[in-house]
Design a protein around this motif. Structure first.
Motif, short mmCIF file in Angstrom:
data_model
loop_
_atom_site.label_atom_id
_atom_site.label_comp_id
_atom_site.label_asym_id
_atom_site.label_seq_id
_atom_site.Cartn_x
_atom_site.Cartn_y
_atom_site.Cartn_z
N MET A 295 0.88 -1.17 0.08
CA MET A 295 0.01 -0.11 -0.10
C MET A 295 0.94 1.25 -0.07
SD MET A 295 -2.72 1.25 2.99
CE MET A 295 -3.86 -0.17 2.78
N LYS A 296 0.57 2.27 -0.90
CA LYS A 296 1.15 3.46 -0.97
C LYS A 296 0.16 4.53 -1.20
CE LYS A 296 3.23 3.70 -5.39
NZ LYS A 296 4.75 3.74 -6.01
N GLY A 297 0.63 5.75 -1.00
CA GLY A 297 -0.07 6.79 -1.15
C GLY A 297 -0.77 7.33 -0.13
N LYS A 298 -2.03 8.15 0.17
CA LYS A 298 -2.39 8.76 1.15
C LYS A 298 -3.29 7.55 2.08
CE LYS A 298 -4.58 13.03 2.66
NZ LYS A 298 -3.37 14.04 3.44
N ILE B 135 2.16 7.43 2.48
CA ILE B 135 3.05 6.44 2.72
C ILE B 135 3.82 5.99 1.43
CG2 ILE B 135 3.06 3.93 3.07
CD1 ILE B 135 2.41 5.50 5.58
N ILE B 136 5.20 6.15 1.51
CA ILE B 136 5.95 6.09 0.04
C ILE B 136 6.07 4.68 -0.30
CG2 ILE B 136 7.06 8.33 0.39
CD1 ILE B 136 9.38 6.69 1.44
N ASP B 137 6.21 3.79 0.39
CA ASP B 137 6.33 2.43 0.10
C ASP B 137 5.87 1.43 1.07
OD1 ASP B 137 8.41 2.39 1.69
OD2 ASP B 137 10.00 2.57 0.09
N GLU B 138 5.90 -0.19 0.88
CA GLU B 138 5.53 -1.11 1.89
C GLU B 138 6.52 -0.78 3.29
OE1 GLU B 138 3.04 -3.24 2.00
OE2 GLU B 138 2.13 -2.32 0.37
N SER B 139 7.91 -0.57 3.09
CA SER B 139 8.34 -0.58 4.27
C SER B 139 8.24 0.82 5.15
CB SER B 139 10.12 -0.54 3.84
OG SER B 139 10.45 0.75 3.10
N VAL C 17 -6.38 0.40 9.10
CA VAL C 17 -5.58 1.04 8.25
C VAL C 17 -6.28 1.15 6.84
CG1 VAL C 17 -3.29 1.05 6.82
CG2 VAL C 17 -3.45 0.01 9.11
N ASN C 18 -6.36 2.38 6.47
CA ASN C 18 -7.26 2.43 5.17
C ASN C 18 -6.58 3.28 4.21
OD1 ASN C 18 -9.94 1.09 5.86
ND2 ASN C 18 -9.91 2.72 7.39
N SER C 19 -6.71 2.99 2.86
CA SER C 19 -6.04 3.86 1.64
C SER C 19 -7.31 5.07 1.62
CB SER C 19 -5.96 3.03 0.62
OG SER C 19 -5.70 3.67 -0.63
N LEU C 20 -6.79 6.03 1.32
CA LEU C 20 -7.60 7.22 0.90
C LEU C 20 -7.40 7.58 -0.50
CD1 LEU C 20 -7.07 9.68 3.96
CD2 LEU C 20 -8.94 8.14 3.59
#
Length: 68
Positions: free
Chosen positions: A1-4, A39-43, A62-65
């Motif tokens: 997951m990456k992004g807001k 979030i820039i990447d999984e790590s 934890v939710n992606s926006l």
């Protein structure tokens, strides 16, 4: 997951922890703390989740926006 993303934890986390969560915005809804940021990447995500664990906070969601 990456992004807001929006991460919700139980209880009120003091805003002094904002720098420790790499600048994520801290807000409150009821008895919960909402961490919002990019979030820039999984790590990066795992690092934030590890910090939540280290503070012994209860992770609610934890939710992606990001729009699909």
């Amino acid at each position: 997951m990456k992004g807001k993303v929006k991460i919700k934890v139980k209880g009120h986390l003091d805003s002094k922890w904002q720098d420790w969560f790499e600048g994520m915005e801290i807000s409150y809804k009821g008895d919960n703390t909402i961490l919002t940021g990019t979030i820039i990447d999984e790590s990066h995500l795992h690092g934030i989740l590890n910090r939540i664990r280290d503070l012994n906070l209860k992770l609610i969601s934890v939710n992606s926006l990001q729009e699909n």
